[in-house]
Design a protein around this motif. Structure first.
Motif, PDB file in Angstrom:
ATOM      1  N   VAL A  94     -13.003 -16.875  -0.664  1.00 33.36           N
ATOM      2  CA  VAL A  94     -11.721 -17.491  -0.292  1.00 33.36           C
ATOM      3  C   VAL A  94     -10.747 -16.437   0.229  1.00 33.36           C
ATOM      4  O   VAL A  94     -10.208 -16.566   1.334  1.00 33.36           O
ATOM      5  N   VAL A  95     -10.555 -15.350  -0.549  1.00 31.16           N
ATOM      6  CA  VAL A  95      -9.562 -14.365  -0.110  1.00 31.16           C
ATOM      7  C   VAL A  95     -10.059 -13.578   1.107  1.00 31.16           C
ATOM      8  O   VAL A  95      -9.260 -13.207   1.972  1.00 31.16           O
TER       9      VAL A  95
ATOM     10  N   ILE B 199      -2.130 -24.983   1.501  1.00 30.69           N
ATOM     11  CA  ILE B 199      -0.994 -24.554   0.682  1.00 30.69           C
ATOM     12  C   ILE B 199       0.258 -24.487   1.544  1.00 30.69           C
ATOM     13  O   ILE B 199       1.317 -24.984   1.163  1.00 30.69           O
TER      14      ILE B 199
ATOM     15  N   GLY C  66     -18.741 -18.309  -9.551  1.00 27.59           N
ATOM     16  CA  GLY C  66     -17.314 -18.610  -9.407  1.00 27.59           C
ATOM     17  C   GLY C  66     -16.553 -17.443  -8.798  1.00 27.59           C
ATOM     18  O   GLY C  66     -15.716 -17.622  -7.908  1.00 27.59           O
TER      19      GLY C  66
ATOM     20  N   PHE D  74      -2.359 -12.574  -4.245  1.00 31.42           N
ATOM     21  CA  PHE D  74      -2.664 -12.424  -2.821  1.00 31.42           C
ATOM     22  C   PHE D  74      -2.558 -13.769  -2.116  1.00 31.42           C
ATOM     23  O   PHE D  74      -2.191 -13.850  -0.941  1.00 31.42           O
ATOM     24  N   LEU D  75      -2.896 -14.852  -2.816  1.00 26.79           N
ATOM     25  CA  LEU D  75      -2.776 -16.180  -2.219  1.00 26.79           C
ATOM     26  C   LEU D  75      -1.322 -16.618  -2.127  1.00 26.79           C
ATOM     27  O   LEU D  75      -1.022 -17.675  -1.574  1.00 26.79           O
TER      28      LEU D  75
ATOM     29  N   ALA E 238      -4.731 -10.348  -9.237  1.00 28.10           N
ATOM     30  CA  ALA E 238      -4.526  -9.776  -7.909  1.00 28.10           C
ATOM     31  C   ALA E 238      -4.870 -10.799  -6.825  1.00 28.10           C
ATOM     32  O   ALA E 238      -4.174 -10.895  -5.808  1.00 28.10           O
ATOM     33  N   SER E 239      -5.935 -11.595  -7.039  1.00 27.62           N
ATOM     34  CA  SER E 239      -6.276 -12.648  -6.074  1.00 27.62           C
ATOM     35  C   SER E 239      -5.206 -13.734  -6.078  1.00 27.62           C
ATOM     36  O   SER E 239      -4.809 -14.250  -5.039  1.00 27.62           O
TER      37      SER E 239
ATOM     38  N   LEU F  27     -10.674 -19.602  -9.582  1.00 21.49           N
ATOM     39  CA  LEU F  27      -9.826 -19.617  -8.403  1.00 21.49           C
ATOM     40  C   LEU F  27      -9.677 -21.024  -7.842  1.00 21.49           C
ATOM     41  O   LEU F  27      -8.626 -21.393  -7.309  1.00 21.49           O
TER      42      LEU F  27
ATOM     43  N   LEU G 191      -5.527 -21.825   2.435  1.00 22.52           N
ATOM     44  CA  LEU G 191      -4.232 -21.276   2.818  1.00 22.52           C
ATOM     45  C   LEU G 191      -3.443 -22.263   3.681  1.00 22.52           C
ATOM     46  O   LEU G 191      -2.244 -22.474   3.478  1.00 22.52           O
TER      47      LEU G 191
ATOM     48  N   ILE H  54      -9.421 -15.538   4.216  1.00 22.70           N
ATOM     49  CA  ILE H  54      -7.994 -15.538   4.554  1.00 22.70           C
ATOM     50  C   ILE H  54      -7.638 -14.279   5.337  1.00 22.70           C
ATOM     51  O   ILE H  54      -6.936 -14.332   6.346  1.00 22.70           O
TER      52      ILE H  54
ATOM     53  N   LEU I 134      -8.045  -8.253 -12.001  1.00 24.02           N
ATOM     54  CA  LEU I 134      -8.632  -8.653 -10.709  1.00 24.02           C
ATOM     55  C   LEU I 134      -8.244 -10.091 -10.347  1.00 24.02           C
ATOM     56  O   LEU I 134      -7.888 -10.379  -9.202  1.00 24.02           O
TER      57      LEU I 134
ATOM     58  N   GLN J 280     -10.090  -8.822  -1.353  1.00 22.09           N
ATOM     59  CA  GLN J 280      -9.101  -8.868  -0.276  1.00 22.09           C
ATOM     60  C   GLN J 280      -8.751  -7.470   0.218  1.00 22.09           C
ATOM     61  O   GLN J 280      -8.438  -7.272   1.384  1.00 22.09           O
TER      62      GLN J 280
ATOM     63  N   GLY K 286     -14.566 -17.227  -5.215  1.00 20.45           N
ATOM     64  CA  GLY K 286     -13.190 -16.745  -5.152  1.00 20.45           C
ATOM     65  C   GLY K 286     -13.048 -15.596  -4.171  1.00 20.45           C
ATOM     66  O   GLY K 286     -12.079 -15.524  -3.402  1.00 20.45           O
TER      67      GLY K 286
ATOM     68  N   ALA L 278     -15.388  -2.580  -8.597  1.00 18.30           N
ATOM     69  CA  ALA L 278     -14.001  -2.657  -9.061  1.00 18.30           C
ATOM     70  C   ALA L 278     -13.045  -2.950  -7.916  1.00 18.30           C
ATOM     71  O   ALA L 278     -11.838  -3.056  -8.120  1.00 18.30           O
TER      72      ALA L 278
ATOM     73  N   PRO M 174     -11.038  -5.044  -5.270  1.00 20.63           N
ATOM     74  CA  PRO M 174     -10.664  -6.429  -4.997  1.00 20.63           C
ATOM     75  C   PRO M 174     -11.170  -6.813  -3.605  1.00 20.63           C
ATOM     76  O   PRO M 174     -11.019  -6.031  -2.664  1.00 20.63           O
TER      77      PRO M 174
END
Lengths: 330, 302
Positions: A265-266, A284, A258, B238-239, B234-235, B145, A281, A269, B231, A149, A262, A145, A147
């Motif tokens: 990616v975070v 962007i 997937g 965060f980006l 939240a990502s 994502l 990042l 970063i 979730l 990041q 994802g 559960a 995240p």
């Protein structure tokens, strides 16, 4: 088996087609004029604005009819061209991505494979063993559960920022020149470790829970009871249960690719790890849309390849797909 | 540990006497006896309550500068202040609200699409099934994502309604596939065949005969979609694609990271939002397992 693969490959080609179309279409469907956005950064006289606007429109082929633009996009793509990066001008997008993808693969491959194997093993051992189950299960729920990041931030804070055990950012120490020396390899390894642990831990939780539940389910199946009544040792029953429980877990692996990407990616970063995620990042921040589009396609191709690998493993593990009893399912 | 084992033993012994007479009571009985369900629901419930009363309990507008910057948690600033001197507690409860909203809306939209696609594909079969199944499998492979980075790159500072719609539009494929598989197994049963023979309209069969027989499954699917939506958003935040300002859990982490909370040791800025997300999502997962045990007698024996 041939039908199984034919169906899979058809799906993948279709997915690639849809992905390329989305990649081409979404920027064009978005509200606003991208060139106006680009030019708004410069302070221009109205006369020079008009000239620049039309010249950029021509340069990006935006004046052509849509179907032409679409075909041109495919043609460029099939020639291996994804345009020029603005962030790393004048490097082509493919070069920029190629440099980053090494780091991402070095992170993703071991983290995915090891968390999958370790999670499955631990989950299988914990099933129906009260003491172990009571410790592993809550721990796994917390991990799955979490995240990505946030776990990354936490690890970076505790182990890097406060304890100084690991470096906090980058792919290797900037004081070193990339060479094949021990110092450099060590630097690579220490920078790699925390992002790896982040991806490993979050993945581990999910696989452990999944395997634990599947084993409990399998141990309740008729064949397991039958084996037990024949007097088979517990080890043997569990071994068969594990073999059967592997299959839904493999399907789960394909489904969660997937999410794993994802997460990478975070995580990248947070650690400024110079892979694809970190590149997202940068793209962007510098509004480098060509790079973003290129990264999207790259991720899609990567996920498709990974899916294909899982399909092959599935055939190796499940004999039924080989003789065609279970076509099209999975 | 030993205490736990005795309670679970009581669980298995008691129901055999009173279980058969009143099925509804039985469910409530097992629901209250199920540790996972009680724990999971209490966590989600408490956080939900905090989200609902947020406008009253928050001391300030989450973006307002209320005090000295970078204050550690204290009696005057419950969870400390940010780099800019905003109240972290106010941001947290407000962010919880946003998360629940995105979860319910995004999870809800995904659920509606998933049931529509799953039921249609499973019930109709044939060419309709082939097409819908192919569409599901194609979208299943495209990572959410990744799609987000080409959409989000062009849209700056989106609203949570957009976020919920995006999550809803992309998170449904696995659920549709699961619902389709369940529908397929139910459609071949006699009672559905009988309903068909007696000329009941298709959608009435789906709503009246098929759906009620998998209602618990549908409910569990919604819970998972709900957690996943939180979730994903939240990502997303965060980006830096989220609503502007430090008003969601994901953007709190984004801002904390961007303003070097790691190097400045402002841990109270990024730890609470992560704990909150973990609480909601983990609570939902545990609730899900608990409910599964309540609905499915086979799993109770443990």
């Amino acid at each position: 088996m041939r039908r199984y693969f034919a169906r899979k490959l058809l799906t993948y080609f279709l997915t690639f087609f849809v992905a390329v179309t989305l990649d081409w279409g979404i920027p064009r469907l978005m509200p606003g004029d991208p060139i106006a956005g680009l030019l708004s950064k410069f302070q221009l006289q109205p006369s020079s604005y008009a000239v620049l606007h039309s010249s950029y429109t021509r340069a990006f082929n935006l004046g052509e009819p849509l179907w032409r633009q679409y075909l041109d996009f495919w043609r460029a793509l099939l020639h291996g061209s994804l345009g020029t990066s603005i962030y790393a001008y004048p490097d082509p997008v493919t070069t920029v991505i190629r440099h980053a993808v090494v780091f991402t693969l070095a992170l993703l491959l071991p983290a995915t494979v090891l968390s999958y194997l370790a999670g499955n093993k631990v989950g299988a051992i914990a099933a129906r063993r009260k003491l172990l189950d009571d410790t592993v299960l809550p721990f796994s729920y917390v991990l799955t559960a979490t995240p990505y990041q946030w776990l990354a931030l936490l690890l970076a804070f505790v182990l890097a920022s406060v304890a100084h055990v690991f470096p906090i950012s980058g792919g290797f120490s900037y004081s070193l020149v990339p060479t094949l020396s021990w110092a450099f390899l060590w630097s690579l390894l220490t920078h790699w470790f925390l992002p790896f642990v982040t991806l490993f831990l979050v993945g581990f939780g999910g696989w452990a829970i999944g395997m634990r539940n599947l084993i409990i389910y399998e141990l309740d199946a008729d064949y397991a009871h039958f084996l037990e009544s024949l007097g088979a040792p517990r080890r043997l029953v569990r071994k068969y249960a594990y073999k059967n429980a592997r299959l839904p877990q493999l399907t789960g692996l394909a489904l969660s690719l997937g999410t794993i990407v994802g997460g990478a990616v975070v995580t990248e970063i947070v650690f400024n790890y110079p892979g694809i995620g970190w590149l997202v990042l940068q793209a962007i921040n510098s509004e480098d849309f060509f790079l973003l589009q290129g990264i999207f396609l790259f991720i899609i191709v990567g996920v498709l390849l990974a899916n294909f690998v899982v399909d092959v493993v599935y055939v190796l593990v499940d004999p039924r797909t080989r003789i065609g009893l279970q076509e099209g399912t999975r | 540990m030993s205490k736990d084992t005795t309670t679970t033993k009581d669980d298995t012994a008691a129901p055999t006497e009173e279980g058969n007479t009143a099925p509804r009571h039985e469910l409530v009985y097992f629901a209250l006896r199920n540790r996972k369900l009680v724990i999971g629901l209490s966590i989600v419930g408490l956080l939900g309550l905090a989200a609902i009363v947020a406008p009253f309990s928050a001391r300030s507008n989450p973006d307002a500068f209320v005090g000295p910057p970078m204050q550690p948690p204290s009696s005057s600033y419950l969870l400390g202040t940010t780099y800019f001197g905003q109240d972290v507690y106010s941001q947290l409860v407000n962010g919880l609200r946003q998360s629940f909203l995105v979860g319910i809306m995004g999870g809800g939209i995904a659920f509606v699409v998933a049931t529509a696609v799953g039921f249609t594909a499973g019930y109709r079969g044939g060419a309709v099934d082939e097409v819908l199944n192919m569409l599901t499998n194609v979208l299943l492979v495209i990572p959410t994502l990744a799609l987000l980075i080409i959409v989000g790159g062009y849209l700056k500072g989106t609203s949570i309604v957009f976020e919920a719609m995006f999550v809803g539009a992309t998170a449904w494929p696995w659920a549709a596939r699961a619902i389709r598989a369940q529908t397929l197994s139910l459609v071949s049963r006699d009672f559905v065949g009988l309903a068909r023979l007696s000329g009941v309209r298709s959608w009435r069969i789906v709503v009246g005969e098929v759906a009620p027989n998998m209602s618990s499954y549908l409910f569990l699917t919604f819970i998972l979609l709900f957690g996943n939506a939180i979730l994903i958003s939240a990502s997303y935040d965060f980006l830096g694609f989220g609503p502007p300002g430090g008003v969601s859990l994901g953007s709190m982490m984004n801002l904390a990271f961007a303003w070097n909370a790691l190097q400045l040791h402002i841990w109270w800025w990024f730890v609470p939002p992560g704990v909150a997300i973990m609480g909601i999502v983990g609570g939902l997962y545990v609730t899900n397992v608990g409910l599964d045990e309540v609905f499915n007698p086979k799993l109770r024996s443990l």
